[in-house]
Design a protein around this motif. Structure first.
Motif, PDB file in Angstrom:
ATOM      1  N   GLU A  43     -30.219  24.760  26.753  1.00  0.00           N
ATOM      2  CA  GLU A  43     -31.141  25.195  25.716  1.00  0.00           C
ATOM      3  C   GLU A  43     -30.379  25.698  24.503  1.00  0.00           C
ATOM      4  O   GLU A  43     -30.715  25.374  23.360  1.00  0.00           O
ATOM      5  CB  GLU A  43     -32.057  26.287  26.274  1.00  0.00           C
ATOM      6  CG  GLU A  43     -33.108  26.755  25.288  1.00  0.00           C
ATOM      7  CD  GLU A  43     -33.986  27.866  25.847  1.00  0.00           C
ATOM      8  OE1 GLU A  43     -34.613  28.549  25.026  1.00  0.00           O
ATOM      9  OE2 GLU A  43     -34.032  28.042  27.083  1.00  0.00           O
ATOM     10  N   GLN A  44     -29.303  26.460  24.756  1.00  0.00           N
ATOM     11  CA  GLN A  44     -28.464  26.969  23.667  1.00  0.00           C
ATOM     12  C   GLN A  44     -27.775  25.806  22.948  1.00  0.00           C
ATOM     13  O   GLN A  44     -27.688  25.786  21.722  1.00  0.00           O
ATOM     14  CB  GLN A  44     -27.419  27.961  24.207  1.00  0.00           C
ATOM     15  CG  GLN A  44     -26.611  28.646  23.141  1.00  0.00           C
ATOM     16  CD  GLN A  44     -27.465  29.536  22.253  1.00  0.00           C
ATOM     17  OE1 GLN A  44     -28.451  30.139  22.691  1.00  0.00           O
ATOM     18  NE2 GLN A  44     -27.111  29.614  20.995  1.00  0.00           N
ATOM     19  N   GLY A  45     -27.268  24.816  23.706  1.00  0.00           N
ATOM     20  CA  GLY A  45     -26.630  23.635  23.107  1.00  0.00           C
ATOM     21  C   GLY A  45     -27.596  22.857  22.242  1.00  0.00           C
ATOM     22  O   GLY A  45     -27.260  22.392  21.145  1.00  0.00           O
ATOM     23  N   ILE A  46     -28.833  22.704  22.746  1.00  0.00           N
ATOM     24  CA  ILE A  46     -29.850  21.994  21.964  1.00  0.00           C
ATOM     25  C   ILE A  46     -30.172  22.778  20.697  1.00  0.00           C
ATOM     26  O   ILE A  46     -30.297  22.198  19.605  1.00  0.00           O
ATOM     27  CB  ILE A  46     -31.113  21.748  22.822  1.00  0.00           C
ATOM     28  CG1 ILE A  46     -30.804  20.721  23.919  1.00  0.00           C
ATOM     29  CG2 ILE A  46     -32.272  21.275  21.949  1.00  0.00           C
ATOM     30  CD1 ILE A  46     -31.916  20.553  24.947  1.00  0.00           C
ATOM     31  N   ALA A  47     -30.290  24.111  20.823  1.00  0.00           N
ATOM     32  CA  ALA A  47     -30.564  24.942  19.639  1.00  0.00           C
ATOM     33  C   ALA A  47     -29.425  24.830  18.640  1.00  0.00           C
ATOM     34  O   ALA A  47     -29.656  24.710  17.419  1.00  0.00           O
ATOM     35  CB  ALA A  47     -30.789  26.390  20.053  1.00  0.00           C
ATOM     36  N   ASN A  48     -28.164  24.855  19.150  1.00  0.00           N
ATOM     37  CA  ASN A  48     -26.999  24.713  18.259  1.00  0.00           C
ATOM     38  C   ASN A  48     -26.996  23.333  17.595  1.00  0.00           C
ATOM     39  O   ASN A  48     -26.681  23.202  16.410  1.00  0.00           O
ATOM     40  CB  ASN A  48     -25.707  24.934  19.027  1.00  0.00           C
ATOM     41  CG  ASN A  48     -25.506  26.390  19.411  1.00  0.00           C
ATOM     42  OD1 ASN A  48     -26.130  27.278  18.837  1.00  0.00           O
ATOM     43  ND2 ASN A  48     -24.653  26.639  20.398  1.00  0.00           N
TER      44      ASN A  48
END
Length: 166
Positions: A43-48
Motif C-alpha cells: 500500500e505504501q509502495g502504491i502510494a509512493n
C-alpha cells in the motif's frame, strides 16, 4: 437433519474449537503480521508510486510549458531574423539598383561626351578640309585671274573704291 443432530459430540466440538483457536493464534502470531506488513508495504509502495506519478505529471506539465515558451521565443526570434534578412535584402537590392542607375547614367554621360568629342573632331576635320579646299579653289581662281596684268590692276582699283579714307 436429525441424524446430524443426533451425531453431535460435545467433545469433538470442543477439540475442534481448541484447534481452531490454536490455528487462529498461530496464524495471527506468525502469518498475519507478515501478510499485513506485506500489504502495508505494498500500500505504501502504491502510494509512493502514485505520488511519484503525480510529481512526474507536474514536471511534464512544467516542461511542456517551458517547451512551449521556448518554441514561442524561437518563433519570435525566427520572425525577427527573417524580417532583418528581408530588410537587408531590400536594402542590398535598392543599393544595387541605385548603383546600376548611377553607373548607367555615368556611362550615358561618358557616351554623350565621347559622341560630342567625336562630333567636334569630325566638324573640325570637315572645316579643315573645307578651308583647305576653299584655299585651293581660291588659289586656282586667283592664279587664273591674276595671269593678266590688266585684270590685276582693275581688281586693285575696285578694292580701293570700297575703302574709305577718313
Amino acid at each position: 437433519m436429525e441424524a446430524l443432530i443426533n451425531q453431535f459430540s460435545y467433545g469433538l466440538f470442543f477439540w475442534q474449537l481448541i484447534i481452531l483457536l490454536v490455528v487462529i493464534f498461530l496464524l495471527g502470531k506468525f502469518a498475519w503480521k507478515p501478510i499485513v506488513n506485506a500489504l502495508d508495504e505494498r500500500e505504501q509502495g502504491i502510494a509512493n508510486a502514485l505520488e511519484a506519478a503525480e510529481k512526474a505529471k507536474l514536471e511534464m506539465a512544467r516542461l511542456t510549458n517551458e517547451n512551449e515558451q521556448l518554441l514561442k521565443e524561437a518563433r519570435a526570434e525566427r520572425d525577427v531574423i527573417l524580417k532583418e534578412a528581408k530588410e537587408l535584402k531590400d536594402k542590398i537590392v535598392a543599393e544595387a539598383r541605385n548603383q546600376a542607375q548611377y553607373e548607367g547614367a555615368k556611362m550615358i554621360a561618358q557616351a554623350k561626351e565621347e559622341i560630342d568629342e567625336q562630333k567636334n573632331k569630325a566638324l573640325a576635320e570637315v572645316k579643315s578640309q573645307v578651308s583647305s579646299l576653299s584655299l585651293d579653289i581660291a588659289r586656282k581662281v586667283l592664279t587664273r585671274e591674276f595671269e593678266d596684268q590688266g585684270k590685276q590692276e582693275a581688281l586693285v582699283a575696285d578694292l580701293l573704291k570700297d575703302v574709305k579714307l577718313n
